[in-house]
Scaffold this motif. Structure first.
Motif, PDB file in Angstrom:
ATOM      1  N   VAL A   1      -3.409  10.667  -2.378  1.00  0.00           N
ATOM      2  CA  VAL A   1      -3.689   9.563  -3.298  1.00  0.00           C
ATOM      3  C   VAL A   1      -3.354   8.264  -2.581  1.00  0.00           C
ATOM      4  N   ASP A   2      -4.238   7.268  -2.652  1.00  0.00           N
ATOM      5  CA  ASP A   2      -4.003   5.951  -2.046  1.00  0.00           C
ATOM      6  C   ASP A   2      -3.946   4.895  -3.145  1.00  0.00           C
ATOM      7  N   LEU A   3      -2.915   4.058  -3.102  1.00  0.00           N
ATOM      8  CA  LEU A   3      -2.734   2.988  -4.075  1.00  0.00           C
ATOM      9  C   LEU A   3      -2.441   1.687  -3.335  1.00  0.00           C
ATOM     10  N   ASP A   4      -2.738   0.556  -3.959  1.00  0.00           N
ATOM     11  CA  ASP A   4      -2.408  -0.736  -3.367  1.00  0.00           C
ATOM     12  C   ASP A   4      -2.295  -1.783  -4.465  1.00  0.00           C
ATOM     13  N   CYS A   5      -1.556  -2.842  -4.154  1.00  0.00           N
ATOM     14  CA  CYS A   5      -1.306  -3.925  -5.107  1.00  0.00           C
ATOM     15  C   CYS A   5      -1.101  -5.219  -4.334  1.00  0.00           C
ATOM     16  N   THR A   6      -1.900  -6.236  -4.632  1.00  0.00           N
ATOM     17  CA  THR A   6      -1.760  -7.557  -4.019  1.00  0.00           C
ATOM     18  C   THR A   6      -1.165  -8.509  -5.040  1.00  0.00           C
ATOM     19  N   LEU A   7      -0.021  -9.093  -4.707  1.00  0.00           N
ATOM     20  CA  LEU A   7       0.672  -9.996  -5.618  1.00  0.00           C
ATOM     21  C   LEU A   7       0.153 -11.423  -5.480  1.00  0.00           C
ATOM     22  N   ARG A   8       0.547 -12.259  -6.424  1.00  0.00           N
ATOM     23  CA  ARG A   8       0.270 -13.688  -6.306  1.00  0.00           C
ATOM     24  C   ARG A   8       1.099 -14.281  -5.171  1.00  0.00           C
ATOM     25  N   THR A   9       0.683 -15.446  -4.694  1.00  0.00           N
ATOM     26  CA  THR A   9       1.436 -16.125  -3.643  1.00  0.00           C
ATOM     27  C   THR A   9       2.823 -16.509  -4.155  1.00  0.00           C
TER      28      THR A   9
ATOM     29  N   LYS B   1       0.847  -1.188   0.000  1.00  0.00           N
ATOM     30  CA  LYS B   1       0.000   0.000   0.000  1.00  0.00           C
ATOM     31  C   LYS B   1       0.883   1.238   0.000  1.00  0.00           C
ATOM     32  N   ALA B   2       0.428   2.261  -0.687  1.00  0.00           N
ATOM     33  CA  ALA B   2       1.162   3.522  -0.757  1.00  0.00           C
ATOM     34  C   ALA B   2       0.193   4.684  -0.637  1.00  0.00           C
TER      35      ALA B   2
END
Length: 266
Positions: A139-147, A92-93
């Motif tokens: 500004v809010d950003l987020d990224c969920t990666l694969r396992t 998260k950023a």
């Protein structure tokens, strides 16, 4: 039937013992306490308050920490953190923008995550690119990666254990706004996926390049923190059920094969 009950009791007792042992191993990464090491003491270091400007100068932080930095609009900001096998990370950023009166229009910000080979990793979900209006304060950003996997084919693009780079930058804004001061904050949340995402195979060494300026600390429980996986419980349970089915089938076959006794005097 007495034999069946005895075998069943033994198998169930063995399963309970195996499950208890597995739980203990899962809770304790190693059988004996590890001596204090430099990486353990480094785990108490505070999160960085500045970011790197390239992969080589990325600032190192750990999951659970919040890394911050003061920068200028148009800078490329880099951080790096360690991610191990069977972990799923969400980055998260947050970017705090200058006052609206000092800006000349909207801006678009982007969050990217790269593995130790500098391969950009796709987000399974999240808001990776966000457009902020002129009046927006942040500004809010987020990224969920694969396992993260423990191993992969040479041609695959699967995430592997090692260093993961976080890059934050603005991709569109008025030219007059380049250089305006902004503040950025990033953090990472890690979830253990367990046997549902576990795969066979192992990586010889984590993908940790030697070019990182800040010394990258390994995860608190070490890389690939233990051989235990809840897949062992399902394997043991399947073996127990197969054994019970075999004993039950043998009992039925033996009972049906006995000769019929004819009463005397008939």
């Amino acid at each position: 039937m007495r034999t069946v009950r005895t075998v069943t009791a033994v198998l169930l007792a063995a399963t309970a013992a195996l499950t208890a042992a597995g739980t203990a191993v899962a809770d304790t990464p190693s059988g004996s306490p590890k001596p204090a090491s430099p990486s353990a003491s480094e785990g108490s270091r505070p999160a960085p308050t500045e970011a790197g400007t390239s992969f080589r100068t990325a600032a190192a932080f750990r999951p659970g920490q919040q890394a911050t930095a003061a920068a200028s609009a148009g800078d490329y900001l880099y951080w790096v953190l360690p991610i191990d096998a069977r972990q799923r990370v969400t980055v998260k950023a947050k970017v705090t923008l200058p006052e609206a009166a000092a800006r000349h229009g909207a801006s678009t910000w982007r969050l990217d995550v790269y593995d130790g080979l500098r391969r950009r990793q796709a987000c399974t979900y999240g808001t990776q690119t966000v457009a902020a209006g002129r009046e927006a304060a942040s500004v809010d950003l987020d990224c969920t990666l694969r396992t993260v996997r423990s191993g992969a084919e040479p041609w695959a693009h699967d995430p592997l254990p090692g260093s993961y780079y976080v890059r934050l930058t603005v991709v569109a804004l008025p030219e007059e706004d380049l250089g305006l001061p902004v503040r950025a904050a990033v953090e990472a949340e890690v979830r253990e996926s367990g046997g549902a995402y576990a795969v066979d195979g192992a990586l010889g060494a984590p993908l940790v390049p030697a070019t990182v300026t800040s010394p990258l600390r390994e995860p608190e429980d070490g890389w690939s923190g233990g051989w235990w996986s809840d897949r062992w419980i399902w394997t043991a349970a399947g073996g127990v059920l197969a054994g019970l089915a075999g004993v039950f089938g043998y009992t039925l076959t033996r009972g049906s094969g006995r000769p019929t006794r004819v009463p005397q005097g008939a």
